[in-house]
Design an enzyme around this catalytic site. Structure first.
Site, mmCIF file in Angstrom:
data_model
loop_
_atom_site.group_PDB
_atom_site.id
_atom_site.type_symbol
_atom_site.label_atom_id
_atom_site.label_comp_id
_atom_site.label_asym_id
_atom_site.label_seq_id
_atom_site.Cartn_x
_atom_site.Cartn_y
_atom_site.Cartn_z
ATOM 1 C CG HIS A 64 73.276 96.125 10.693
ATOM 2 N ND1 HIS A 64 72.559 97.098 10.029
ATOM 3 C CD2 HIS A 64 74.013 96.773 11.633
ATOM 4 C CE1 HIS A 64 72.873 98.279 10.543
ATOM 5 N NE2 HIS A 64 73.745 98.113 11.529
ATOM 6 C CG HIS A 94 77.775 88.055 11.270
ATOM 7 N ND1 HIS A 94 79.121 88.241 11.560
ATOM 8 C CD2 HIS A 94 77.636 88.333 9.947
ATOM 9 C CE1 HIS A 94 79.739 88.646 10.471
ATOM 10 N NE2 HIS A 94 78.876 88.690 9.480
ATOM 11 C CG HIS A 96 75.630 88.175 5.644
ATOM 12 N ND1 HIS A 96 75.577 89.551 5.731
ATOM 13 C CD2 HIS A 96 76.784 87.795 6.267
ATOM 14 C CE1 HIS A 96 76.660 89.991 6.359
ATOM 15 N NE2 HIS A 96 77.406 88.950 6.703
ATOM 16 C CD GLU A 106 77.553 89.602 3.025
ATOM 17 O OE1 GLU A 106 78.569 89.504 3.743
ATOM 18 O OE2 GLU A 106 76.925 90.653 2.907
ATOM 19 C CG HIS A 119 80.524 86.117 7.112
ATOM 20 N ND1 HIS A 119 79.975 87.289 6.607
ATOM 21 C CD2 HIS A 119 80.754 85.311 6.059
ATOM 22 C CE1 HIS A 119 79.901 87.196 5.290
ATOM 23 N NE2 HIS A 119 80.381 86.012 4.928
ATOM 24 C CB THR A 199 80.379 91.981 3.484
ATOM 25 O OG1 THR A 199 79.685 91.511 4.664
ATOM 26 C CG2 THR A 199 81.431 90.981 3.042
ATOM 27 C CB THR A 200 78.304 95.487 7.129
ATOM 28 O OG1 THR A 200 79.176 95.431 8.275
ATOM 29 C CG2 THR A 200 77.670 94.137 6.906
HETATM 30 N N1 WWL Z 1 80.189 90.583 7.191
HETATM 31 S S1 WWL Z 1 81.645 90.673 7.803
HETATM 32 O O1 WWL Z 1 82.045 89.402 8.382
HETATM 33 O O2 WWL Z 1 82.536 91.189 6.794
HETATM 34 C C1 WWL Z 1 81.619 91.791 9.099
HETATM 35 C C2 WWL Z 1 81.061 93.016 9.109
HETATM 36 C C3 WWL Z 1 81.195 93.682 10.366
HETATM 37 C C4 WWL Z 1 81.830 92.923 11.268
HETATM 38 S S2 WWL Z 1 82.197 93.322 12.875
HETATM 39 O O3 WWL Z 1 80.964 93.463 13.600
HETATM 40 O O4 WWL Z 1 83.085 92.293 13.368
HETATM 41 C C5 WWL Z 1 82.996 94.829 12.879
HETATM 42 C C6 WWL Z 1 84.344 94.839 12.563
HETATM 43 C C7 WWL Z 1 84.998 96.071 12.559
HETATM 44 C C8 WWL Z 1 84.310 97.257 12.854
HETATM 45 C C9 WWL Z 1 82.947 97.194 13.157
HETATM 46 C C10 WWL Z 1 82.283 95.957 13.163
HETATM 47 S S3 WWL Z 1 82.290 91.462 10.606
HETATM 48 ZN ZN ZN Z 2 79.212 88.935 7.527
#
Ligand code: WWL
Ligand code: ZN
Length: 261
Positions: A64, A94, A96, A106, A119, A199-200
């Site tokens: 992703h 990470h 996007h 995002e 992020h 956001t995922t």
């Molecule tokens: N894009 S974002 O920063 O909102 C985000 C999406 C997923 C994560 S996680 O991989 O930390 C994670 C956190 C909890 C459960 C599974 C993965 S952080």
């Molecule tokens: Zn993110």
């Protein structure tokens, strides 16, 4: 397994609610930030990023995004202050991004997107005994969002883009030690903050968002390196370029967006 979501037509953001009904919740992220409608809160102090002892471990392609993980077994890399009641531990960062010449962030600002969004994910280790427990608690996570706009080369981003070829395929991982994300911060830490979600998927409504107002500048060339990554694994026949891995803005549902000075 649950991880069948993506950013395509069939498995993308408009379909996530089927397996993750919280996608239709009342504190979903990202959102469109309308600066004139934010509340200037003088009680909002500065944020502090204590990353000097941070310990990066590896960089990976999770199908992703590209993710850099950190040691989070103690308080060696922390975010504190601002809207946060506790210090939170850095777990990973990470990105996007979009496709060539198009938007990819995002969050949007007054309806406008940036080329990409970084992020930095932190968790509340004071109140919760593990990242997993924190990840589903309303005050469990704090994500620092940094916008990327295109212009000159970023002097330190090459430390990441130089190794992306090692994690081209989904589920690939390689050592990535000694990287301090402080080098990816803009000059000023003025921010907007609001209560939202991942956001995922799993889209947990567990995130205090802290979005820096000042973007960092990276070159088109550097951003183009991210598009060499693939969504799929080495064993799969299809080659899908990793791009447009962003969720569009979600309903604000009356939430307040506060602004530091
Ligand atoms: N894009 S974002 O920063 O909102 C985000 C999406 C997923 C994560 S996680 O991989 O930390 C994670 C956190 C909890 C459960 C599974 C993965 S952080
Ligand atoms: Zn993110």
């Amino acid at each position: 397994t649950g991880d069948q979501w993506g950013y395509g037509k069939e498995d993308g953001p408009s379909a996530w609610h089927i397996n993750y009904p919280v996608a239709l919740g009342n504190r979903q992220s990202p959102i469109d930030i309308v600066p004139d409608e934010t509340t200037l809160d003088r009680d909002l102090g500065p944020i502090f990023l204590d990353y000097d002892s941070c310990t990066s471990i590896n960089i990976s392609n999770n199908g992703h995004s590209v993710v850099v993980e950190f040691v989070d077994s103690d308080d060696r890399s922390m975010i504190r202050g601002g809207p946060l009641d506790n210090p939170y531990r850095l777990k990973q960062f990470h990105f996007h991004w979009g496709e060539k010449g198009h938007e990819g962030s995002e969050h949007t600002v007054a309806g406008l997107g940036y080329a990409s969004e970084l992020h930095l994910v932190h968790w509340n280790a004071v109140k919760y005994r593990s990242f997993t427990d924190a990840a589903s608690a309303p005050d469990g996570l704090a994500v620092l969002g940094i916008f990327l706009e295109t212009g000159d080369d970023h002097r330190w981003l090459h430390l990441i883009t130089d190794v992306l070829f090692m994690v081209k395929y989904k589920d690939s991982v390689t050592d990535f030690k000694g990287f301090n994300p402080k080098c990816l911060l803009p000059n000023r830490l003025h921010y907007w903050t609001y209560l939202g979600s991942l956001t995922t998927p799993p889209l947990h409504e567990s995130v205090t968002w802290i979005l820096l107002k000042e973007p960092i500048v990276v070159s088109d060339k550097q951003l183009g390196m991210f598009r060499m990554l693939l969504f799929n694994g080495e064993e799969e026949d299809e080659r899908k370029k990793m791009e447009n891995n962003f969720r569009p803005p979600q309903p604000l549902n009356g939430r307040e967006v506060r602004s530091s000075n």
